[in-house]
Design an enzyme around this catalytic site. Structure first.
Site, mmCIF file in Angstrom:
data_model
loop_
_atom_site.group_PDB
_atom_site.id
_atom_site.type_symbol
_atom_site.label_atom_id
_atom_site.label_comp_id
_atom_site.label_asym_id
_atom_site.label_seq_id
_atom_site.Cartn_x
_atom_site.Cartn_y
_atom_site.Cartn_z
ATOM 1 N N THR A 64 1.042 -0.872 0.000
ATOM 2 C CA THR A 64 0.061 -0.188 -0.149
ATOM 3 C C THR A 64 0.697 1.795 0.306
ATOM 4 O OG1 THR A 64 -1.723 -0.562 1.207
ATOM 5 C CG2 THR A 64 -1.153 1.279 1.306
ATOM 6 N N VAL A 96 -13.109 -4.620 1.161
ATOM 7 C CA VAL A 96 -12.557 -3.265 1.386
ATOM 8 C C VAL A 96 -11.785 -2.938 2.852
ATOM 9 C CG1 VAL A 96 -12.872 -0.663 1.504
ATOM 10 C CG2 VAL A 96 -14.083 -2.744 -0.189
ATOM 11 N N ASP A 144 -8.531 -0.761 4.926
ATOM 12 C CA ASP A 144 -8.258 0.248 5.664
ATOM 13 C C ASP A 144 -8.177 1.574 5.030
ATOM 14 O OD1 ASP A 144 -6.214 -0.701 5.742
ATOM 15 O OD2 ASP A 144 -5.049 0.056 6.726
ATOM 16 N N THR A 199 -0.630 1.296 6.560
ATOM 17 C CA THR A 199 -0.252 0.343 5.951
ATOM 18 C C THR A 199 0.016 -1.035 7.031
ATOM 19 O OG1 THR A 199 1.370 -0.638 4.330
ATOM 20 C CG2 THR A 199 2.234 0.848 6.209
ATOM 21 N N GLY A 200 -0.834 -1.738 6.684
ATOM 22 C CA GLY A 200 -0.250 -3.489 7.001
ATOM 23 C C GLY A 200 -2.770 -4.337 6.837
ATOM 24 N N GLY A 249 -5.365 -4.523 6.986
ATOM 25 C CA GLY A 249 -6.059 -3.714 7.041
ATOM 26 C C GLY A 249 -7.169 -3.629 7.910
#
Lengths: 361, 361
Positions: free
Chosen positions: A227, A256, A258, A278-279, A281
């Site tokens: 991301t 979907v 984060d 980022t990670g 979500g």
């Protein structure tokens, strides 16, 4: 920000001491400075009224020499540097932090090395679904899109949602209809393909007994997302934040994370800080990570760096991995993560640009 | 919760004083109680260890006698009462707050009088797009769906996202694929139609020069939404929250408001409170209203009622209208709103159920 302009080589600790004192009372500035640790003090050189700054990321993950070849590392570093430059140039010319964020992210969306725009991962159905969001810290206006398939620069569409509609979030074909109205570039979905992502999808497909139903383990194992995001501070003291992603590799269509959710993956408020995450979500949504960092600055009086570090620790306690970039209205940068690395870079006025991957800072 | 069980007729202020003292130090309870105002003290009657409670809403708006006929008011009150009973019954039987929230919202989704499930508003394209979310305050797990068109009970699909997938949010056809896998009831999109909503859509269509592009004024003018929601506290002391909506009347297809967004329209955390919001969703997203209320309880030590009232004031300062229902782990209820009314009701163990529309409490 409360002291006057001047040269930029004052050591940071002394500068912040002077500013904090300025916030309390202009007349007490000198006294307060005398009470602060003052290595290498240059009394005649306070900072600019509003230092400009930009911070970007290209995803957090368990990055190692075995997964990152020297060639790929060099390409990633070059793309991060290019994105930093694109955003910083706008700030230098007096442009808005929103424009800097959008420009920096658009560069990373065009890079095949990150999971956003070109280079986005494949869904379990072999498609790409792109998400992005942007937020203006001065007004709290925001725009976001999710599950778009043909928009070359999802971050630009998020900006159009903010500018052209009364809404914050548009998903799917409704979002793409706005892209057409706004004259944004649409591409064939195959434009987002890269050989590396296709190979990963095909490998996953051949191994997974039920490719349409990733289990919890898949989310946990999916360390590196790629991301991208940016936060910026402009000459007017306004913060902005943005994030763009292809989402989770092998995700169920319609999932979907984060990144397009204001408060989860993106938040900006001039009075607190700007955040892009980022990670994994789902963990970031459950903790409302970006907004939680802002809330701790506001309600606990923490610095953005302290708040961000604490919230990333909580992500870890909940079982999640990832990181954030944060920037406050004084130009202070923090990039905490609980993975082995995070592709990231920053440039603060008066200092050399920095690009980092591992935890070496 | 920190005092023992007993009879339930202790006056509230004294009870809270004792509890607060208990939290500080069990041994100081009596001393602290002696320092608190103590009208009508019955020392032998502290509250139950975990009172059960449920609060529901059916939307905030500028409700007046001209827009709400006596017949419609009676029907709305009856539906609210039915939803309260459905949720409370589960709690009484020792069921989970998540189940109570789901059951109460499903009743309101089936009622034609609210903008959720049957009775959902029309989009500008003459379709229905439904959003819902649910969150478990004990674990912070959550599930949500947006832009679904054929699922009779979107709240049940949100629950399935939480239970059956590692994800939090699914949108559009991907969400409906899960509904089929989970065996949830799918209906023809016309099932959601009601004569009143169709007439409103046709009127809007005949008046608006560009029905596909609502301007900011449309959002501001759209006072009454009829979004539904519930928060509950079960015998185990666990909180849950959920929200379901048809969204903004005449909305652009793909527009997603705050209802399905964890942190914006819905949030639950045992240590703070459970929140469900209703109103002009874009403002609630920008302030991350549901999470902000929880954050103020956590970081400022406010009561849920104080935090909710303050955040609804901020929604107003930003130009937005709406309200929230909040419940904490002590069974304390608040329902602040900045419109003329909010359809709402609550039932707390040991007290009579309440249904309200105007600001009479």
């Amino acid at each position: 920000m409360l002291t006057g302009p001047g040269r930029r080589d004052t050591p940071r600790r002394s500068r912040l001491g002077c500013r904090l004192a300025g916030a309390l009372s202009g007349g007490l500035t000198l006294a307060a400075c005398l009470l602060m640790p003052q290595p290498q003090v240059h009394p005649q050189s306070p900072p600019p009224a509003h230092p400009i700054a930009i911070v970007i990321h290209g995803g957090a993950g368990n990055i190692s020499r075995s997964t990152l070849s020297p060639e790929k590392e060099a390409a990633c570093r070059a793309a991060l540097r290019e994105a930093l430059d694109a955003g910083y140039r706008i700030l230098q010319q007096g442009g808005a932090s929103l424009d800097a964020v959008e420009a920096a992210i658009a560069v990373l969306e065009d890079s095949p090395w990150f999971n956003a725009g070109k280079g986005a991962v494949f869904t379990s159905a072999g498609t790409h679904e792109l998400d992005a969001s942007i937020m203006d810290g001065a007004t709290l206006r925001a725009g976001a899109v999710a599950a778009v398939r043909r928009v070359r620069h999802p971050i630009r569409l998020a900006r159009q949602v903010m500018e052209r509609t009364p809404h914050v979030l548009l998903v799917g074909e409704g979002a793409e209809a706005l892209a057409r109205e706004a004259g944004l570039e649409l591409v064939d979905p195959a434009w987002f393909d890269t050989p590396e992502r296709r190979a990963a999808w095909e490998k996953r497909r051949s191994q997974a007994p039920a490719p349409n139903e990733p289990g919890p383990a898949d989310v946990a194992a999916e360390g590196k997302h790629g991301t991208v995001g940016a936060v910026a501070l402009d000459r007017h003291g306004h913060l902005a934040a943005g994030t763009s992603t292809g989402g989770l590799s092998g995700k169920r269509p319609g999932r979907v994370g984060d990144s397009p959710l204001i408060g989860a993956g993106t938040y900006a408020r001039d009075a607190t800080c700007a955040v892009s995450a980022t990670g994994q979500g789902e963990f970031f949504i459950r903790l409302a990570v970006a907004h939680e960092i802002s809330a701790r600055v506001e309600h606990r009086g923490l610095s953005a760096a302290e708040a961000a570090a604490a919230v990333i620790r909580e992500v870890g306690w909940l079982g999640g991995e990832g990181g954030v970039i944060v920037l406050d209205a004084r130009g202070r940068v923090a990039t905490p993560f609980n993975t082995t690395g995070m592709f990231r870079g920053w440039r603060v006025e008066g200092r050399a640009p920095v690009v980092r991957i591992g935890p070496e800072d």
